[in-house]
Motif scaffolding. Structure first.
Motif, PDB file in Angstrom:
ATOM      1  N   ALA A 170       0.861  -1.221   0.173  1.00 28.97           N
ATOM      2  CA  ALA A 170       0.003  -0.109   0.038  1.00 28.97           C
ATOM      3  C   ALA A 170       0.881   1.216  -0.098  1.00 28.97           C
ATOM      4  O   ALA A 170       0.199   2.143  -0.327  1.00 28.97           O
ATOM      5  CB  ALA A 170      -0.895  -0.042   1.180  1.00 28.97           C
ATOM      6  N   ARG A 171       2.277   0.836   0.410  1.00 30.47           N
ATOM      7  CA  ARG A 171       2.925   2.354   0.293  1.00 30.47           C
ATOM      8  C   ARG A 171       3.742   2.337  -0.668  1.00 30.47           C
ATOM      9  O   ARG A 171       4.674   3.340  -0.963  1.00 30.47           O
ATOM     10  CB  ARG A 171       3.997   2.303   1.833  1.00 30.47           C
ATOM     11  N   LEU A 172       3.754   1.659  -1.980  1.00 32.54           N
ATOM     12  CA  LEU A 172       4.638   1.576  -2.808  1.00 32.54           C
ATOM     13  C   LEU A 172       3.987   2.237  -4.231  1.00 32.54           C
ATOM     14  O   LEU A 172       2.812   2.284  -4.242  1.00 32.54           O
ATOM     15  CB  LEU A 172       4.892   0.023  -3.221  1.00 32.54           C
ATOM     16  N   ASP A 173       4.866   2.926  -5.026  1.00 28.26           N
ATOM     17  CA  ASP A 173       4.508   3.472  -6.188  1.00 28.26           C
ATOM     18  C   ASP A 173       4.151   2.513  -7.046  1.00 28.26           C
ATOM     19  O   ASP A 173       5.025   1.565  -7.566  1.00 28.26           O
ATOM     20  CB  ASP A 173       5.650   4.182  -6.791  1.00 28.26           C
ATOM     21  N   PRO A 174       2.894   2.341  -7.582  1.00 24.75           N
ATOM     22  CA  PRO A 174       2.394   1.319  -8.470  1.00 24.75           C
ATOM     23  C   PRO A 174       3.174   1.149 -10.063  1.00 24.75           C
ATOM     24  O   PRO A 174       3.091   0.377 -10.601  1.00 24.75           O
ATOM     25  CB  PRO A 174       0.764   1.428  -8.491  1.00 24.75           C
ATOM     26  N   LEU A 175       3.559   2.532 -10.225  1.00 24.36           N
ATOM     27  CA  LEU A 175       4.197   2.529 -11.680  1.00 24.36           C
ATOM     28  C   LEU A 175       5.732   1.888 -11.518  1.00 24.36           C
ATOM     29  O   LEU A 175       6.346   1.636 -12.554  1.00 24.36           O
ATOM     30  CB  LEU A 175       4.459   4.017 -11.922  1.00 24.36           C
ATOM     31  N   ARG A 176       6.210   1.816 -10.182  1.00 21.13           N
ATOM     32  CA  ARG A 176       7.552   1.176  -9.987  1.00 21.13           C
ATOM     33  C   ARG A 176       7.479  -0.117  -9.785  1.00 21.13           C
ATOM     34  O   ARG A 176       8.570  -1.086 -10.034  1.00 21.13           O
ATOM     35  CB  ARG A 176       8.299   2.165  -9.110  1.00 21.13           C
ATOM     36  N   PHE A 177       6.429  -0.414  -8.999  1.00 15.11           N
ATOM     37  CA  PHE A 177       6.633  -2.083  -8.532  1.00 15.11           C
ATOM     38  C   PHE A 177       5.227  -2.657  -8.935  1.00 15.11           C
ATOM     39  O   PHE A 177       4.205  -2.286  -9.189  1.00 15.11           O
ATOM     40  CB  PHE A 177       6.340  -1.973  -6.860  1.00 15.11           C
TER      41      PHE A 177
END
Length: 222
Positions: A170-177
């Motif tokens: 939930a804390r991560l950038d969905p464009l990166r991960f």
């Protein structure tokens, strides 16, 4: 103007921070708190750009505050920790606080908040027992679930974080991960190779670490 919240359970320490910050005309102290609960309330109400936070507070640690703050870029303040008990994370200010180190910390926060330039991502605080890492999201190659905990693969380290994978996701950038499997979240920039097994499943090479995806190529394409 950088809006600053002071978080310390000692009134004299907050007064000293006010004195040190008075020489910075681009800094506005918008509030004070003496606990994590108070800091969360003040941060939600005042939306500061920066919180100067004592590591040890009556109801927990400054690191607990970091994890409790929202991750939305526009809402969460940058945190710079202060302590009187030895060195900590790279941005930690050791009491009595040196004026040059404080000025350098303020400058780094201004850069991260995009004051005069592009805004950067909020860093991740990763805790493995008593050890802490404050890292950019780009520095994490892979997250792997280990029971109720999560292994984070960094260059030269692989701390075991006492948080489930779903909370970290939930804390991560969905464009990166990308969620590669129920047990894995991979940094797309670190995927070196994709291969297909005989049953149609995909195998990723993530910076030399093999990750089997629970998907078929046609599912990924769709």
């Amino acid at each position: 103007m950088m809006r600053v919240l002071l978080v310390d359970d000692e009134r004299l320490a907050r007064q000293e921070l006010r004195r040190l910050l008075a020489v910075h005309p681009d800094v506005e102290i918008v509030g004070e708190a003496d606990s994590i609960a108070g800091a969360l309330s003040q941060a939600a109400l005042l939306t500061p750009d920066l919180a100067l936070v004592n590591v040890q507070l009556p109801d927990g640690s400054g690191y607990d505050l970091h994890e409790a703050l929202p991750d939305a870029t526009e809402d969460a303040p940058e945190l710079v920790f202060t302590t009187g008990h030895g060195p900590g994370l790279p941005d930690t200010l050791l009491k009595p606080i040196d004026t040059e180190r404080l000025a350098a910390a303020l400058q780094r926060v201004a850069v991260r908040r995009g004051m005069g330039g592009g805004r950067q991502q909020r860093k991740l605080l990763l805790r493995d027992g008593e050890r802490c890492w404050l890292v950019r999201q780009d520095d994490v190659r892979l997250f792997e679930a280990e029971g109720r905990h999560t292994r984070a693969y960094l260059p030269g380290a692989a701390p075991l974080i006492q948080r489930p994978l779903r909370e970290i996701e939930a804390r991560l950038d969905p464009l990166r991960f990308m969620r590669a499997s129920p047990r894995h979240i991979v940094n797309l920039a670190d995927v070196r190779r994709i291969s297909q097994s005989g049953d149609g499943a995909l195998q990723l090479d993530v910076a030399g670490i093999p990750v089997r995806m629970y998907a078929h190529i046609d599912q990924i394409i769709r």
